[in-house]
Design a protein around this motif. Structure first.
Motif, PDB file in Angstrom:
ATOM      1  N   LEU A  85       0.827  -1.208   0.000  1.00 39.71           N
ATOM      2  CA  LEU A  85       0.000   0.000   0.000  1.00 39.71           C
ATOM      3  C   LEU A  85       0.862   1.260   0.000  1.00 39.71           C
ATOM      4  O   LEU A  85       0.504   2.264  -0.626  1.00 39.71           O
ATOM      5  CB  LEU A  85      -0.931   0.011   1.209  1.00 39.71           C
ATOM      6  CG  LEU A  85      -2.147  -0.916   1.145  1.00 39.71           C
ATOM      7  CD1 LEU A  85      -2.957  -0.816   2.432  1.00 39.71           C
ATOM      8  CD2 LEU A  85      -3.021  -0.583  -0.043  1.00 39.71           C
ATOM      9  N   GLN A  86       1.997   1.217   0.686  1.00 39.13           N
ATOM     10  CA  GLN A  86       2.907   2.366   0.692  1.00 39.13           C
ATOM     11  C   GLN A  86       3.385   2.674  -0.733  1.00 39.13           C
ATOM     12  O   GLN A  86       3.374   3.841  -1.168  1.00 39.13           O
ATOM     13  CB  GLN A  86       4.107   2.077   1.592  1.00 39.13           C
ATOM     14  CG  GLN A  86       3.780   1.955   3.071  1.00 39.13           C
ATOM     15  CD  GLN A  86       5.032   1.684   3.884  1.00 39.13           C
ATOM     16  OE1 GLN A  86       6.123   2.133   3.544  1.00 39.13           O
ATOM     17  NE2 GLN A  86       4.889   0.936   4.972  1.00 39.13           N
ATOM     18  N   ILE A  87       3.794   1.627  -1.443  1.00 40.75           N
ATOM     19  CA  ILE A  87       4.310   1.806  -2.808  1.00 40.75           C
ATOM     20  C   ILE A  87       3.229   2.356  -3.730  1.00 40.75           C
ATOM     21  O   ILE A  87       3.451   3.327  -4.465  1.00 40.75           O
ATOM     22  CB  ILE A  87       4.846   0.461  -3.356  1.00 40.75           C
ATOM     23  CG1 ILE A  87       6.100   0.043  -2.581  1.00 40.75           C
ATOM     24  CG2 ILE A  87       5.157   0.570  -4.852  1.00 40.75           C
ATOM     25  CD1 ILE A  87       6.571  -1.363  -2.901  1.00 40.75           C
ATOM     26  N   ARG A  88       2.039   1.751  -3.677  1.00 37.54           N
ATOM     27  CA  ARG A  88       0.949   2.202  -4.552  1.00 37.54           C
ATOM     28  C   ARG A  88       0.546   3.643  -4.243  1.00 37.54           C
ATOM     29  O   ARG A  88       0.239   4.419  -5.153  1.00 37.54           O
ATOM     30  CB  ARG A  88      -0.265   1.284  -4.390  1.00 37.54           C
ATOM     31  CG  ARG A  88      -0.119  -0.085  -5.001  1.00 37.54           C
ATOM     32  CD  ARG A  88      -0.051  -0.025  -6.521  1.00 37.54           C
ATOM     33  NE  ARG A  88       0.049  -1.350  -7.083  1.00 37.54           N
ATOM     34  CZ  ARG A  88      -0.990  -2.076  -7.469  1.00 37.54           C
ATOM     35  NH1 ARG A  88      -2.205  -1.575  -7.369  1.00 37.54           N
ATOM     36  NH2 ARG A  88      -0.815  -3.279  -7.962  1.00 37.54           N
ATOM     37  N   THR A  89       0.521   3.997  -2.957  1.00 33.00           N
ATOM     38  CA  THR A  89       0.125   5.355  -2.571  1.00 33.00           C
ATOM     39  C   THR A  89       1.117   6.381  -3.097  1.00 33.00           C
ATOM     40  O   THR A  89       0.731   7.444  -3.605  1.00 33.00           O
ATOM     41  CB  THR A  89       0.018   5.471  -1.045  1.00 33.00           C
ATOM     42  OG1 THR A  89      -0.894   4.477  -0.561  1.00 33.00           O
ATOM     43  CG2 THR A  89      -0.488   6.843  -0.628  1.00 33.00           C
ATOM     44  N   LEU A  90       2.406   6.063  -3.020  1.00 31.03           N
ATOM     45  CA  LEU A  90       3.432   6.960  -3.560  1.00 31.03           C
ATOM     46  C   LEU A  90       3.331   7.063  -5.084  1.00 31.03           C
ATOM     47  O   LEU A  90       3.541   8.134  -5.655  1.00 31.03           O
ATOM     48  CB  LEU A  90       4.823   6.481  -3.162  1.00 31.03           C
ATOM     49  CG  LEU A  90       5.198   6.678  -1.685  1.00 31.03           C
ATOM     50  CD1 LEU A  90       6.547   6.051  -1.398  1.00 31.03           C
ATOM     51  CD2 LEU A  90       5.225   8.166  -1.341  1.00 31.03           C
ATOM     52  N   GLN A  91       3.008   5.950  -5.731  1.00 28.82           N
ATOM     53  CA  GLN A  91       2.829   5.970  -7.186  1.00 28.82           C
ATOM     54  C   GLN A  91       1.672   6.894  -7.575  1.00 28.82           C
ATOM     55  O   GLN A  91       1.787   7.673  -8.526  1.00 28.82           O
ATOM     56  CB  GLN A  91       2.567   4.547  -7.696  1.00 28.82           C
ATOM     57  CG  GLN A  91       3.809   3.666  -7.698  1.00 28.82           C
ATOM     58  CD  GLN A  91       3.501   2.242  -8.120  1.00 28.82           C
ATOM     59  OE1 GLN A  91       2.396   1.754  -7.935  1.00 28.82           O
ATOM     60  NE2 GLN A  91       4.490   1.567  -8.689  1.00 28.82           N
ATOM     61  N   ILE A  92       0.578   6.793  -6.848  1.00 28.56           N
ATOM     62  CA  ILE A  92      -0.580   7.662  -7.108  1.00 28.56           C
ATOM     63  C   ILE A  92      -0.204   9.124  -6.886  1.00 28.56           C
ATOM     64  O   ILE A  92      -0.532   9.998  -7.692  1.00 28.56           O
ATOM     65  CB  ILE A  92      -1.768   7.265  -6.197  1.00 28.56           C
ATOM     66  CG1 ILE A  92      -2.270   5.875  -6.569  1.00 28.56           C
ATOM     67  CG2 ILE A  92      -2.902   8.294  -6.295  1.00 28.56           C
ATOM     68  CD1 ILE A  92      -3.249   5.286  -5.570  1.00 28.56           C
ATOM     69  N   PHE A  93       0.500   9.390  -5.785  1.00 33.39           N
ATOM     70  CA  PHE A  93       0.892  10.752  -5.429  1.00 33.39           C
ATOM     71  C   PHE A  93       1.747  11.399  -6.518  1.00 33.39           C
ATOM     72  O   PHE A  93       1.469  12.503  -6.979  1.00 33.39           O
ATOM     73  CB  PHE A  93       1.654  10.708  -4.092  1.00 33.39           C
ATOM     74  CG  PHE A  93       2.203  12.038  -3.657  1.00 33.39           C
ATOM     75  CD1 PHE A  93       1.356  13.062  -3.237  1.00 33.39           C
ATOM     76  CD2 PHE A  93       3.573  12.274  -3.651  1.00 33.39           C
ATOM     77  CE1 PHE A  93       1.859  14.285  -2.823  1.00 33.39           C
ATOM     78  CE2 PHE A  93       4.083  13.495  -3.245  1.00 33.39           C
ATOM     79  CZ  PHE A  93       3.221  14.506  -2.819  1.00 33.39           C
ATOM     80  N   PHE A  94       2.786  10.682  -6.982  1.00 30.32           N
ATOM     81  CA  PHE A  94       3.684  11.242  -7.983  1.00 30.32           C
ATOM     82  C   PHE A  94       3.024  11.336  -9.364  1.00 30.32           C
ATOM     83  O   PHE A  94       3.335  12.229 -10.142  1.00 30.32           O
ATOM     84  CB  PHE A  94       4.973  10.426  -8.077  1.00 30.32           C
ATOM     85  CG  PHE A  94       5.970  10.795  -7.031  1.00 30.32           C
ATOM     86  CD1 PHE A  94       6.842  11.852  -7.227  1.00 30.32           C
ATOM     87  CD2 PHE A  94       6.025  10.110  -5.829  1.00 30.32           C
ATOM     88  CE1 PHE A  94       7.760  12.214  -6.261  1.00 30.32           C
ATOM     89  CE2 PHE A  94       6.933  10.464  -4.841  1.00 30.32           C
ATOM     90  CZ  PHE A  94       7.811  11.517  -5.055  1.00 30.32           C
ATOM     91  N   PHE A  95       2.101  10.416  -9.643  1.00 29.41           N
ATOM     92  CA  PHE A  95       1.401  10.487 -10.928  1.00 29.41           C
ATOM     93  C   PHE A  95       0.485  11.703 -10.976  1.00 29.41           C
ATOM     94  O   PHE A  95       0.380  12.382 -11.997  1.00 29.41           O
ATOM     95  CB  PHE A  95       0.584   9.213 -11.160  1.00 29.41           C
ATOM     96  CG  PHE A  95      -0.088   9.170 -12.505  1.00 29.41           C
ATOM     97  CD1 PHE A  95       0.635   8.867 -13.645  1.00 29.41           C
ATOM     98  CD2 PHE A  95      -1.437   9.457 -12.633  1.00 29.41           C
ATOM     99  CE1 PHE A  95       0.027   8.844 -14.892  1.00 29.41           C
ATOM    100  CE2 PHE A  95      -2.051   9.437 -13.867  1.00 29.41           C
ATOM    101  CZ  PHE A  95      -1.320   9.128 -14.997  1.00 29.41           C
TER     102      PHE A  95
END
Length: 286
Positions: free
Chosen positions: A266-276
């Motif tokens: 979830l940490q990785i996906r959340t950061l991916q969403i944030f930067f996208f």
């Protein structure tokens, strides 16, 4: 007389058109057996169920071989019988990478769709293409998100969508229908060019797996991808919830303490969403 493939296609395609209330579609063809079969299925469907449907065919020629002009003439002869609009886009720049060539094709299709107000692009990808793409992604070391990206229905953006009506059919089924209907199939020599990785997968690795490991490899991979898609959607939905809950109300920031307590996935996906969202950047694994 309708075959089981034609009946299944007609049912699926009718549901698709009704659901999206479409009056026009753009069909991207390549000239191979899958595309020729798709043309036949759609023309048969239109004649029986929806004569008012506006259909445009588009072919993108990379000019990889000296026979490309002959292939275009072959397609022109086929489309001429349908009396439909046929767009041919020739690419003059040399593209050696299969990935770059695919990106270039989709960019052309999207630009044409936007300019001429098409909301849906139809392609002739089959379940066998899905198997090949899965193996390519595995070899490249993709994520769960990448593995499950090859679906029947895909959104390019808010206005342009991609639909693959043949994705439930194997290439052997398509080949059977082409032979039964005596369709004029063009033999593309580039399919045997082994500098293209997909060709080596198609002609060597997958037949080897069929013979020595699992004859139903297409079905097994498809079943796996259905389950993987459900799990991926679950992780994605929870990542979106975590992003919305942890983002700052004013500043461009996330609450580190909230995210740190969650599972690493979830940490990785959340950061991916944030930067996208803030930079339109897709983070790599590294």
């Amino acid at each position: 007389m309708n075959t089981h493939i034609q009946k299944k296609f007609n049912q699926k395609f009718n549901i698709f058109l009704s659901k999206h209330k479409l009056r026009s579609i753009l069909i991207a063809i390549s000239g191979g057996q899958d595309s020729i079969c798709l043309i036949n299925l759609i023309e048969d469907f239109q004649e029986k169920y929806n004569k008012k449907l506006k259909i445009t065919y588009i072919y993108i020629d990379h000019q990889w071989t000296k026979r490309s002009q002959q292939q275009i003439k072959h397609l022109i002869n086929i489309i001429k019988k349908t009396k439909k609009k046929f767009i041919i886009h020739q690419i003059n720049q040399s593209v050696n990478s299969e990935l770059k060539a695919r990106e270039l094709r989709y960019n052309i299709l999207i630009k044409y769709s936007i300019k001429h107000h098409y909301r849906h692009i139809i392609t002739a990808h089959t379940q066998t293409d899905k198997t090949e793409t899965f193996l390519q992604h595995i070899i490249r070391g993709t994520s769960l998100n990448g593995l499950t990206s090859f679906n029947e229905y895909r959104k390019f953006n808010n206005t342009i969508h991609l639909y693959r009506p043949l994705l439930e059919f194997k290439r052997t089924e398509i080949n059977w229908l082409c032979r039964k209907l005596y369709l004029p199939i063009w033999s593309d020599i580039t399919n045997y060019n082994y500098t293209i990785n997909r060709n080596r997968l198609r002609n060597e690795l997958i037949p080897y797996i069929h013979k020595y490991f699992n004859y139903n490899i297409d079905k097994k991979i498809n079943d796996f991808l259905i389950n993987a898609k459900l799990e991926n959607e679950y992780i994605t939905q929870n990542a979106i919830k975590l992003y919305l809950y942890s983002r700052h109300k004013i500043n461009i920031a996330l609450n580190y303490n909230l995210i740190y307590k969650q599972h690493i996935a979830l940490q990785i996906r959340t950061l991916q969403i944030f930067f996208f969202i803030i930079q339109n950047t897709v983070l790599t694994y590294n």
